[in-house]
Design a protein around this motif. Structure first.
Motif, PDB file in Angstrom:
ATOM      1  N   THR A   1       0.829  -1.203   0.000  1.00 51.71           N
ATOM      2  CA  THR A   1       0.000   0.000   0.000  1.00 51.71           C
ATOM      3  C   THR A   1       0.861   1.250   0.000  1.00 51.71           C
ATOM      4  O   THR A   1       0.599   2.201  -0.749  1.00 51.71           O
ATOM      5  CB  THR A   1      -0.932   0.019   1.237  1.00 51.71           C
ATOM      6  N   GLN A   2       1.901   1.274   0.801  1.00 48.47           N
ATOM      7  CA  GLN A   2       2.761   2.451   0.904  1.00 48.47           C
ATOM      8  C   GLN A   2       3.507   2.704  -0.399  1.00 48.47           C
ATOM      9  O   GLN A   2       3.624   3.844  -0.849  1.00 48.47           O
ATOM     10  CB  GLN A   2       3.750   2.291   2.068  1.00 48.47           C
ATOM     11  N   ALA A   3       3.995   1.623  -1.028  1.00 46.59           N
ATOM     12  CA  ALA A   3       4.693   1.792  -2.311  1.00 46.59           C
ATOM     13  C   ALA A   3       3.724   2.293  -3.375  1.00 46.59           C
ATOM     14  O   ALA A   3       4.075   3.147  -4.207  1.00 46.59           O
ATOM     15  CB  ALA A   3       5.315   0.463  -2.735  1.00 46.59           C
ATOM     16  N   GLY A   4       2.494   1.775  -3.357  1.00 43.76           N
ATOM     17  CA  GLY A   4       1.492   2.231  -4.318  1.00 43.76           C
ATOM     18  C   GLY A   4       1.127   3.683  -4.123  1.00 43.76           C
ATOM     19  O   GLY A   4       0.962   4.430  -5.093  1.00 43.76           O
ATOM     20  N   LEU A   5       1.014   4.098  -2.852  1.00 48.09           N
ATOM     21  CA  LEU A   5       0.705   5.500  -2.566  1.00 48.09           C
ATOM     22  C   LEU A   5       1.792   6.424  -3.094  1.00 48.09           C
ATOM     23  O   LEU A   5       1.509   7.505  -3.632  1.00 48.09           O
ATOM     24  CB  LEU A   5       0.535   5.704  -1.056  1.00 48.09           C
ATOM     25  N   LYS A   6       3.056   6.002  -2.929  1.00 44.60           N
ATOM     26  CA  LYS A   6       4.177   6.829  -3.387  1.00 44.60           C
ATOM     27  C   LYS A   6       4.115   7.031  -4.897  1.00 44.60           C
ATOM     28  O   LYS A   6       4.391   8.107  -5.417  1.00 44.60           O
ATOM     29  CB  LYS A   6       5.495   6.177  -2.988  1.00 44.60           C
ATOM     30  N   ILE A   7       3.707   5.967  -5.618  1.00 45.09           N
ATOM     31  CA  ILE A   7       3.624   6.057  -7.083  1.00 45.09           C
ATOM     32  C   ILE A   7       2.388   6.846  -7.511  1.00 45.09           C
ATOM     33  O   ILE A   7       2.459   7.778  -8.319  1.00 45.09           O
ATOM     34  CB  ILE A   7       3.588   4.641  -7.699  1.00 45.09           C
ATOM     35  N   ALA A   8       1.237   6.463  -6.961  1.00 46.14           N
ATOM     36  CA  ALA A   8      -0.024   7.059  -7.411  1.00 46.14           C
ATOM     37  C   ALA A   8      -0.164   8.525  -7.028  1.00 46.14           C
ATOM     38  O   ALA A   8      -0.724   9.322  -7.776  1.00 46.14           O
ATOM     39  CB  ALA A   8      -1.201   6.268  -6.849  1.00 46.14           C
ATOM     40  N   CYS A   9       0.357   8.881  -5.851  1.00 47.88           N
ATOM     41  CA  CYS A   9       0.155  10.240  -5.324  1.00 47.88           C
ATOM     42  C   CYS A   9       1.368  11.141  -5.530  1.00 47.88           C
ATOM     43  O   CYS A   9       1.496  12.169  -4.854  1.00 47.88           O
ATOM     44  CB  CYS A   9      -0.208  10.188  -3.841  1.00 47.88           C
ATOM     45  N   LYS A  10       2.242  10.758  -6.447  1.00 53.76           N
ATOM     46  CA  LYS A  10       3.409  11.606  -6.678  1.00 53.76           C
ATOM     47  C   LYS A  10       2.960  12.973  -7.195  1.00 53.76           C
ATOM     48  O   LYS A  10       1.888  13.110  -7.796  1.00 53.76           O
ATOM     49  CB  LYS A  10       4.370  10.948  -7.657  1.00 53.76           C
ATOM     50  N   LYS A  11       3.766  13.951  -6.950  1.00 55.79           N
ATOM     51  CA  LYS A  11       3.376  15.319  -7.269  1.00 55.79           C
ATOM     52  C   LYS A  11       3.648  15.653  -8.737  1.00 55.79           C
ATOM     53  O   LYS A  11       4.673  15.282  -9.299  1.00 55.79           O
ATOM     54  CB  LYS A  11       4.108  16.316  -6.368  1.00 55.79           C
ATOM     55  N   VAL A  12       2.686  16.366  -9.327  1.00 56.81           N
ATOM     56  CA  VAL A  12       2.810  16.915 -10.675  1.00 56.81           C
ATOM     57  C   VAL A  12       2.463  18.397 -10.579  1.00 56.81           C
ATOM     58  O   VAL A  12       1.393  18.749 -10.076  1.00 56.81           O
ATOM     59  CB  VAL A  12       1.860  16.200 -11.660  1.00 56.81           C
ATOM     60  N   ASP A  13       3.381  19.238 -11.015  1.00 58.88           N
ATOM     61  CA  ASP A  13       3.194  20.697 -10.887  1.00 58.88           C
ATOM     62  C   ASP A  13       2.927  21.096  -9.445  1.00 58.88           C
ATOM     63  O   ASP A  13       2.109  21.970  -9.156  1.00 58.88           O
ATOM     64  CB  ASP A  13       2.053  21.185 -11.783  1.00 58.88           C
ATOM     65  N   GLY A  14       3.597  20.412  -8.516  1.00 53.04           N
ATOM     66  CA  GLY A  14       3.504  20.771  -7.105  1.00 53.04           C
ATOM     67  C   GLY A  14       2.299  20.214  -6.382  1.00 53.04           C
ATOM     68  O   GLY A  14       2.126  20.473  -5.185  1.00 53.04           O
ATOM     69  N   LYS A  15       1.432  19.432  -7.075  1.00 59.30           N
ATOM     70  CA  LYS A  15       0.238  18.872  -6.442  1.00 59.30           C
ATOM     71  C   LYS A  15       0.208  17.362  -6.642  1.00 59.30           C
ATOM     72  O   LYS A  15       0.596  16.861  -7.700  1.00 59.30           O
ATOM     73  CB  LYS A  15      -1.035  19.465  -7.061  1.00 59.30           C
ATOM     74  N   PRO A  16      -0.251  16.592  -5.629  1.00 65.25           N
ATOM     75  CA  PRO A  16      -0.404  15.144  -5.811  1.00 65.25           C
ATOM     76  C   PRO A  16      -1.385  14.858  -6.949  1.00 65.25           C
ATOM     77  O   PRO A  16      -2.394  15.551  -7.092  1.00 65.25           O
ATOM     78  CB  PRO A  16      -0.967  14.664  -4.475  1.00 65.25           C
ATOM     79  N   ARG A  17      -1.084  13.844  -7.760  1.00 65.85           N
ATOM     80  CA  ARG A  17      -1.990  13.511  -8.869  1.00 65.85           C
ATOM     81  C   ARG A  17      -3.372  13.133  -8.362  1.00 65.85           C
ATOM     82  O   ARG A  17      -4.398  13.541  -8.928  1.00 65.85           O
ATOM     83  CB  ARG A  17      -1.425  12.348  -9.691  1.00 65.85           C
TER      84      ARG A  17
END
Length: 471
Positions: free
Chosen positions: A427-443
């Motif tokens: 879950t933690q690894a998935g969160l890091k990938i899915a919620c990575k920031k784009v233009d300063g905001k989490p996707r």
């Protein structure tokens, strides 16, 4: 253009017919600004199928840009909404003579498509506001006539003729009520429904009544009649019924169910389906009153178009060069198609080209005084551009509703995140990938990702906090 200042645009009086637009007349500077707006839009918006707003007079282009900038309404929603509002205002007052015995009216069946929160309903309400206001005025007059009628019954005086409500739009109705209302409103009616999904679902609410087939006839404008168990039978020789409303992308498949994809019903729908919709951001900006007044005046001028001296539709020809252009275009359309639905869409939209041309001709008459006695070349060319716009969207919708692979039904962001996730992940690894920031905001948010993980068609929970991709 001349100027006649009227009261605020939201009052009833303000939409009474006028040959003059407001004081915000179109100087060279105004036109240059519109051209700059158009150029900026074309350069910054990566939209392969933008609604061709420049088919409209400059005065309508200005209201489109103004509402798009101030309210952030989609250009597509505004363009399709204004086209439909103009059609509703014109009604049966005018038809196009294509050839002897072939006359075409201007009713449209329009669906605007988008995600929840794309302001579909607000955009339509904006476009139809002048008609809503005229209807409020008609309802007020109807209430007074009802009071006079009831007073005449009570006083025993000579009975007045029972009044009926004049209207342009109908929303909550049975099919019999629609025909009855049309019987009293010979100019025509538009079915105005916020969510067309509900309209579709009601088609066979009365024991498979074949309601869809009746709408096919209404689209074509063929004579309709009802035989009623109680009360008089009704017959409308020359019906004019249009449709306007919205739907969400997720329910497009409902439009094709119960044979509607095969009987031609789907192919009669005009889909306004923007390529790239931005999230609406709130602001306190208001549309310029003068610009809004100009729009109200144009729609009012269309409403005030009269039938001929016999009470019938005015039949106008296609000007010679416009007719040649139209026929050459139609004769050079493709003969072969990969899918049967492409052929059906093509045929129905070719008929729409004539309807579009009539609407565009009368819009220009109502705004910049072009003739209303024939359909000219500019209107035919604009109509063909509308054909291309709606054809693209019709194919896009067909692609949506014929998807068989579940992966194809995912949003682009869902597909991207799915591709980036490894076969097995925590879950933690998935969160890091899915919620990575784009233009300063989490996707996406943490909550959104955990909801995504609950999709059992995509992910298998191996153990607490550990997942495996299935697809």
């Amino acid at each position: 253009m001349g100027a006649e200042k009227q009261e605020a645009s939201h009052t009833l009086r303000s939409i009474r017919g006028s040959n003059n637009l407001s004081e915000n007349e179109f100087s060279k500077n105004t036109i240059d600004r519109l051209d700059l707006e158009s150029d900026f839009l074309n350069l910054t918006e990566k939209n392969e199928n933008q609604f061709p707003f420049d088919i409209f007079p400059k005065v309508l282009q200005e209201i489109i840009f103004e509402a798009s900038n101030k309210y952030q309404f989609s250009i597509d929603y505004l363009g399709a909404g204004i086209l439909s509002a103009s059609s509703a205002a014109i009604g049966i007052s005018h038809k196009v003579k294509v050839k002897e015995g072939w006359n075409v009216k201007s009713n449209l069946f329009t669906v605007i498509v988008g995600r929840p929160g794309d302001s579909k309903s607000h955009a339509l309400n904006f476009c139809f506001k002048p008609i809503h206001i005229r209807e409020s005025e008609l309802f007020y007059r109807y209430e007074q006539e009802v009071l006079n009628y009831e007073d005449s019954l009570e006083s025993g005086q000579k009975k007045l003729k029972k009044p009926f409500l004049e209207k342009f739009l109908i929303s909550d109705y049975t099919l019999e009520a629609l025909i009855l209302s049309h019987f009293y409103n010979k100019r025509g009616l538009y079915i105005y429904v916020d969510e067309l999904h509900g309209w579709i679902k009601n088609f066979n609410r009365y024991n498979n009544s074949g309601e869809a087939e009746i709408y096919l006839s209404l689209w074509s404008g063929t004579t309709i009649s009802t035989d009623r168990a109680s009360g008089k039978n009704l017959r409308i020789e020359d019906p004019f019924v249009g449709v306007i409303g919205s739907t969400q992308i997720a329910v497009l498949k409902e439009f094709a169910k119960e044979g509607r994809s095969a009987n031609g019903f789907m192919d009669r729908l005009l889909f306004a389906y923007p390529e790239n919709q931005k999230t609406i951001k709130w602001n306190i900006d208001k549309v310029d009153e003068n610009i809004l007044q100009n729009y109200f005046t144009i729609i009012s001028n269309l409403i005030d178009l009269k039938n001929n001296e016999n009470g019938q539709a005015n039949i106008i020809p296609i000007e010679e060069s416009a007719e040649k252009h139209l026929f050459n275009w139609q004769n050079n359309r493709p003969d072969e198609y990969l899918f049967d639905y492409e052929r059906s869409i093509e045929v129905k939209l070719q008929e729409y080209v004539i309807r579009f041309a009539l609407i565009l001709q009368l819009i220009h008459y109502a705004s910049d005084k072009k003739t209303k006695n024939e359909v000219q070349l500019f209107a035919v060319k604009g109509a063909i551009r509308l054909f291309e716009y709606f054809y693209h969207n019709a194919i896009k919708v067909r692609s949506e509703i014929t998807k068989k692979n579940y992966l194809e039904s995912l949003t682009e962001l869902q597909k991207i995140i799915l591709a980036e996730l490894p076969k097995n992940f925590t879950t933690q690894a998935g969160l890091k990938i899915a919620c990575k920031k784009v233009d300063g905001k989490p996707r996406i948010s943490e909550r959104q990702f955990k909801t995504y993980l609950n999709d059992r068609k995509l992910f298998k929970r191996v153990s607490h906090g550990n997942y495996e991709k299935i697809l």
